[in-house]
Design a protein around this motif. Sequence first.
Motif, PDB file in Angstrom:
ATOM      1  N   ALA A  99      39.289  31.071  36.357  1.00  0.00           N
ATOM      2  CA  ALA A  99      39.426  30.944  37.816  1.00  0.00           C
ATOM      3  C   ALA A  99      38.930  29.574  38.274  1.00  0.00           C
ATOM      4  O   ALA A  99      39.583  28.906  39.087  1.00  0.00           O
ATOM      5  CB  ALA A  99      38.661  32.060  38.520  1.00  0.00           C
ATOM      6  N   GLU A 151      41.448  26.955  37.602  1.00  0.00           N
ATOM      7  CA  GLU A 151      42.548  27.030  38.570  1.00  0.00           C
ATOM      8  C   GLU A 151      42.104  26.504  39.939  1.00  0.00           C
ATOM      9  O   GLU A 151      42.871  25.825  40.622  1.00  0.00           O
ATOM     10  CB  GLU A 151      43.053  28.470  38.713  1.00  0.00           C
ATOM     11  CG  GLU A 151      43.795  28.985  37.502  1.00  0.00           C
ATOM     12  CD  GLU A 151      45.097  28.254  37.247  1.00  0.00           C
ATOM     13  OE1 GLU A 151      45.843  27.985  38.208  1.00  0.00           O
ATOM     14  OE2 GLU A 151      45.372  27.933  36.071  1.00  0.00           O
ATOM     15  N   CYS A 158      36.862  38.618  47.482  1.00  0.00           N
ATOM     16  CA  CYS A 158      38.031  38.934  46.653  1.00  0.00           C
ATOM     17  C   CYS A 158      37.639  39.144  45.192  1.00  0.00           C
ATOM     18  O   CYS A 158      38.449  39.600  44.391  1.00  0.00           O
ATOM     19  CB  CYS A 158      39.095  37.840  46.769  1.00  0.00           C
ATOM     20  SG  CYS A 158      38.728  36.354  45.809  1.00  0.00           S
ATOM     21  N   THR A 178      45.510  32.477  41.172  1.00  0.00           N
ATOM     22  CA  THR A 178      45.903  33.529  40.246  1.00  0.00           C
ATOM     23  C   THR A 178      45.349  33.153  38.884  1.00  0.00           C
ATOM     24  O   THR A 178      45.622  32.064  38.382  1.00  0.00           O
ATOM     25  CB  THR A 178      47.437  33.657  40.176  1.00  0.00           C
ATOM     26  OG1 THR A 178      47.911  33.921  41.499  1.00  0.00           O
ATOM     27  CG2 THR A 178      47.851  34.770  39.243  1.00  0.00           C
ATOM     28  N   GLU A 191      46.428  35.843  32.784  1.00  0.00           N
ATOM     29  CA  GLU A 191      46.008  36.957  31.927  1.00  0.00           C
ATOM     30  C   GLU A 191      45.776  36.431  30.514  1.00  0.00           C
ATOM     31  O   GLU A 191      46.540  35.589  30.029  1.00  0.00           O
ATOM     32  CB  GLU A 191      47.093  38.040  31.893  1.00  0.00           C
ATOM     33  CG  GLU A 191      47.256  38.775  33.196  1.00  0.00           C
ATOM     34  CD  GLU A 191      46.066  39.657  33.523  1.00  0.00           C
ATOM     35  OE1 GLU A 191      45.462  40.231  32.605  1.00  0.00           O
ATOM     36  OE2 GLU A 191      45.735  39.741  34.719  1.00  0.00           O
TER      37      GLU A 191
END
Length: 182
Positions: free
Chosen positions: A20, A23, A41, A169, A172
């Motif tokens: 995260a 990103e 969040c 986002t 994964e």
Amino acid sequence: MDTPPPRTEPTAPTDADIAAFKEQLGRPPRGLRTIAHRCPCGLPDVVETAPRLEDGTPFPTTYYLTCPRAASAIGTLEANGVMKEMTARLAEDAELADAYRAAHQDYLARRDAIEELVGFPSAGGMPDRVKCLHVLVAHSLVAGPGVNPLGDEALAMLPEWWRKGPCVTVPEPPAESEEARP
């Protein structure tokens, strides 16, 4: 802001937290110690960094805001002259100046508990001026209300950046193949 995000306890960064961060800032973390605060969040929005980076370079910004939505909203406050107004108030309001000096001491104590950086300032312009609202808001998020009066004020001026959901986002992790399973 109607309600500031709740204070969260620091946690060790997970692989998902590091992803995260990458990103959010577009680069890998440097000097990452903990996730100092989480956005409602669930993603990191403030990280605690080591007082020295891996190569020994001093890095006095202990609390680093990572959420791009919060950072953008804070940048708007800075562009609108909020830092200049706050700095002027410090010269006129002795009670505010005293509270801001106490915030500076809190910041230094938190950093020095990790490693003392003799001769380095705290961050954000503390204790005499306001140089970076990002640092002050990050400190308020980590320390909780009442510790950094100008960080609390700036935080109260922000929109609820988390209302739209996660700012990034997180990719994964690759699925384990059948052959790799024990």
